[in-house]
Design an enzyme around this catalytic site. Structure first.
Site, PDB file in Angstrom:
ATOM      1  N   ASP A 189       0.723  -1.225  -0.068  1.00 34.57           N
ATOM      2  CA  ASP A 189      -0.159   0.068   0.022  1.00 34.57           C
ATOM      3  C   ASP A 189       0.836   1.154  -0.010  1.00 34.57           C
ATOM      4  O   ASP A 189       1.966   1.092   0.513  1.00 34.57           O
ATOM      5  CB  ASP A 189      -0.950  -0.023   1.325  1.00 34.57           C
ATOM      6  CG  ASP A 189      -0.101  -0.131   2.432  1.00 34.57           C
ATOM      7  OD1 ASP A 189       0.716  -0.943   2.704  1.00 34.57           O
ATOM      8  OD2 ASP A 189      -0.370   0.582   3.536  1.00 34.57           O
ATOM      9  N   GLU A 190       0.398   2.438  -0.504  1.00 35.60           N
ATOM     10  CA  GLU A 190       0.929   3.566  -0.400  1.00 35.60           C
ATOM     11  C   GLU A 190       2.197   3.805  -0.780  1.00 35.60           C
ATOM     12  O   GLU A 190       3.071   4.378   0.040  1.00 35.60           O
ATOM     13  CB  GLU A 190       0.646   4.170   1.255  1.00 35.60           C
ATOM     14  CG  GLU A 190      -0.707   4.214   1.571  1.00 35.60           C
ATOM     15  CD  GLU A 190      -0.962   5.103   2.845  1.00 35.60           C
ATOM     16  OE1 GLU A 190      -1.766   5.677   3.204  1.00 35.60           O
ATOM     17  OE2 GLU A 190      -0.022   4.271   3.831  1.00 35.60           O
TER      18      GLU A 190
END
Lengths: 523, 503
Positions: free
Chosen positions: A322-323
């Site tokens: 993620d991210e």
């Protein structure tokens, strides 16, 4: 179990329903008001005002004769001990002066599917489950049926329950990187999880701020990446203790080693792993995500994940993903050259996908199923939905299940985001399958997860922030949605359940003004 | 041997108290103190402390001498706070040095001991050190309070004592005990035992006995904390009605009593007889010279419905202005407390509706969140009333993130008014109302968030104007709280050397 004070010379009063005869089918049991006392609410239940006193001196659990599980089954032997204390808190064997009414026992019996059936009758209760894990849930339910009157006597009502979980994945995420959580705090959480019938402990064990996992293969990761190399780490012994403690409570431990982003702490103990960021044509001294261009990266990941796969027995492994911030990758000339070579142009999501595909392949060869955050949904089987708070997660569910991917829903249950007031109501009213999609798509939602990210949470406030707020999601994930659609009806039940948690030593915070008979004493 | 002189005074420079702190000496970094002292000078010169050779001693010229219960107890307490986990055993060789603490009163001396204890730090090998330091310190405001609400949830006495400990660490000096309210009446009255027998959540387990109350008061006193009891009326009294019939106003619906009850009935002489007897007891049980009478959020709906109340209004010439009735009631009970030689504190509502209150009554500002409390301060101090500011520190209102920053940036005297008006602000108070708080979450919600307000109320505003500079100091202080067994929550990502172990 004995009916309330029966004359000893009279036979046991006739049973009301066939459900009370051992091993009789449950369905023919007459229906009463569903029991208020169990959280999350069982799927099908019938309780009666008929009340049986329980005598701790004469109470015992026994394996049914036809049960496949027999004494020596470690999970259930341990559960019997545990649930005896949960059912009879503060009980110390002293006087043998109680008059024994009947043999009192709970016995376990064989078949039916993933479900358990619990039937409490005069003289005995029977619990049938196909697996020990189902039996654990049944014991939890039984323990919640027992109550004390003002004089301390224990009672249970005549009850029939048929129960099974709505979703197979009912998780809680703890973040041990932003703050270190002592092993005791994790074990306490596992206890409380079992009380709410959660079955997955998602251990977000490492992240940017610290790397507390002590790797056998790469000891420098925690020696240099933990907040403190001795006091703020999880040794192999610690990890094994958590796993076996969880297992005895029917909880799987799903480890997450999030990459390529969220890896600042990895870089401290593993040189050349992270991408050097550039500024004005020279390295700035800062580092970005894992460097996806070097073969050494994949060799490192393969060796680390080989270790992780053998340390954590669960068939799932969470790979994060993620991210990912592309800023540093973009600045690095080697990364840009690699992009050229691979034909990715300037689309860094392709680079990220390349990396994720590579590590998903690594885990596949280790016979693990990968779970990843939804950010990269092209390359694996199981996705973790975290975007779309507050209301747009339904779109995410539609979109991703349409592609035939299985999903775990976390977005509406980021309960580290606290607010003043009764925010459990929001968690409770989530409808995980209320998105536009086919029946097939709905089946791809395998469950949900409550996330307690650690920016503002450590052992000082973890328990009161988690409980009973997480229990609201627990009922959504376990129980029938129609039977549990009313927040107002849930409120007094959840208050009652929270008092049970206090009685069991869980520092669960109040829902609103009021009191529990036994307030929290662990000050 | 090195002689360390620590100067510590309480406003006036008459040194009536002199405490010599004898310390073991040898070399090491600077420890922070929270809240920040008014004037301080520390040096890199470092002295090791040896627990075996460390002791407190009364100075020869000190008026306080062995036998002074407050300081004798404080010496014991602060020894353990300075040397956590110390067991007599090691024998280190030492040379002796000393620190001296001068204060006009024992209460000032307590604050100085707290400061000294925060100056001591440990190195990685567990050795204790203190740096050469000079401090002159005094509080900015005389009233630095914390409100706990034991009616919406019962707080076991242990939880209150723990809070008093932590209050002393942040130099709070007033425990505002909002002891009763609508939901429950846990105070066990000697005169009216039915109030708790019928009005508490449970008549045996959820009450404060006289022994409990005395324990709280004396525990607080030893820590330099006054206990300010609040018996809020005429609103917020639903639980009173259970044990005292005819006290509350019967509400009417369609000409007949509805069965519901409203605020205290201000029309009956029996009401004032009851209040007089209750407050006589309360005044003798709680030695503090202040008593908090509440007076907030009175709902007129029930009074309006009651024909007897309306008749009384007629008779008194109040017309239809129920604020006059409320004022009449408050004036009567303030007079009762005056005859008991207590100074009344009331919530600002009493002023809002009525200005005829005794000169010395203190008003408690709770309205005007988030930014309008400055107007309230202007308005009420203009009328010459002393005030305690609570409005910006309702920290029961939690929010995601670092909300301590809001508490820290409050400027209590930044309102339009004369110098004289500013002097009427006697202090501030952090309120932890109990709707969602009991012993399970009280401590982590209160600490270190309340400590942000503590610095605002103790320290010089100019020296402590930067939130960014405060952040690492408050993180450090929070780790100290953990080390002392206070379950204080984290401010942000990070760690303490000694994490909370009380699980």
């Amino acid at each position: 179990l004995a009916p309330h004070r029966p004359p000893r010379d009279r036979p046991t009063p006739p049973l009301r329903g066939p459900g009370c005869r051992p091993r009789a089918p449950l369905r023919r049991c007459p229906r009463y008001i569903p029991p208020l006392r169990v959280w999350p609410m069982p799927q099908i239940s019938a309780s009666s005002p008929e009340q049986y006193p329980l005598n701790p001196e004469a109470f015992y659990f026994e394996y049914g004769r036809q049960s496949e599980a027999q004494p020596g089954c470690s999970v259930l032997d341990a559960a019997f001990k545990r649930y005896f204390s949960l059912i009879f808190p503060d009980y110390f064997p002293v006087t043998k002066n109680f008059e024994l009414f009947h043999d009192i026992l709970i016995f376990l019996d064989v078949p039916i599917s993933l479900k358990y059936n619990l039937s409490v009758c005069a003289g005995q209760a029977s619990l049938k489950a196909e697996t020990v894990w189902g039996a654990l849930r049944g014991l939890e339910t039984f323990s919640q049926l027992v109550y004390q009157d003002d004089f301390g006597s224990f009672f249970v009502n005549k009850t029939d329950i048929e129960d099974f979980p709505r979703f197979q994945f009912r998780g809680i995420l703890l973040d041990t990187s932003r703050h270190y959580l002592p092993v005791q705090a994790i074990l306490k959480t596992l206890d409380a999880m079992a009380y709410s019938k959660f079955n997955v402990f998602h251990w977000h064990i490492v992240d940017d701020p610290s790397f507390p996992y002590q790797s056998q293969t790469f000891p420098d990761l925690s020696a240099k990446g933990a907040f403190h190399p001795m006091t703020h780490i999880y040794t192999q012994t610690d990890v094994q203790r958590v796993i076996s403690y969880a297992r005895l409570r029917g909880i799987r431990v799903l480890p997450e080693f999030d990459s390529p982003g969220h890896t600042q702490s990895w870089g401290k103990g593993q040189s050349d792993l992270l991408t050097p960021c550039y500024k004005g044509g020279t390295p700035s001294g800062a580092f970005g995500p894992v460097n996806p261009t070097l073969p050494s990266t994949y060799q490192f990941i393969a060796r680390l994940f080989k270790e992780v796969s053998s340390v954590f027995p669960d068939s799932y492994i969470h790979l994060g993903g993620d991210e990912v911030n592309f800023f540093c990758w973009k600045s690095n000339p080697d990364v840009r050259a690699f992009m050229q070579k691979m034909g990715f142009g300037t689309d860094f999501t392709k680079l990220e996908a390349f990396y994720m595909e590579s590590i998903v392949n690594i885990t596949s060869t280790l016979n693990k199923t990968a779970i990843v955050w939804q950010d990269v949904f092209d390359y694996h089987e199981l996705l973790h939905i975290w975007k779309g708070v507050p209301y747009d997660y339904t779109k995410e569910l539609s979109r991703i299940t349409k592609a035939g991917k299985r999903v775990v829903l976390a977005a509406p249950w980021y309960i580290n985001h606290i607010a003043y007031g009764q925010d459990w109501r929001k968690s409770y009213t989530v409808q995980p399958l209320n998105f536009s999609g086919t029946e097939e798509q709905k089946k791809l939602v395998i469950g949900g997860e409550v996330c307690m990210w650690g920016e503002y949470v450590d052992a000082t406030n973890l328990t009161p922030r988690l409980w009973p707020r997480a229990s609201a999601a627990a009922e959504r994930l376990w129980s029938d949605e129609k039977q549990t659609s009313s927040v107002e009806k849930a409120f007094p039940r959840l208050q009652d359940f929270r008092c049970k948690l206090l009685r069991r030593g869980i520092q669960a915070e109040p829902l609103y003004v009021g009191h529990c008979r036994h307030e929290y004493q662990g000050i």
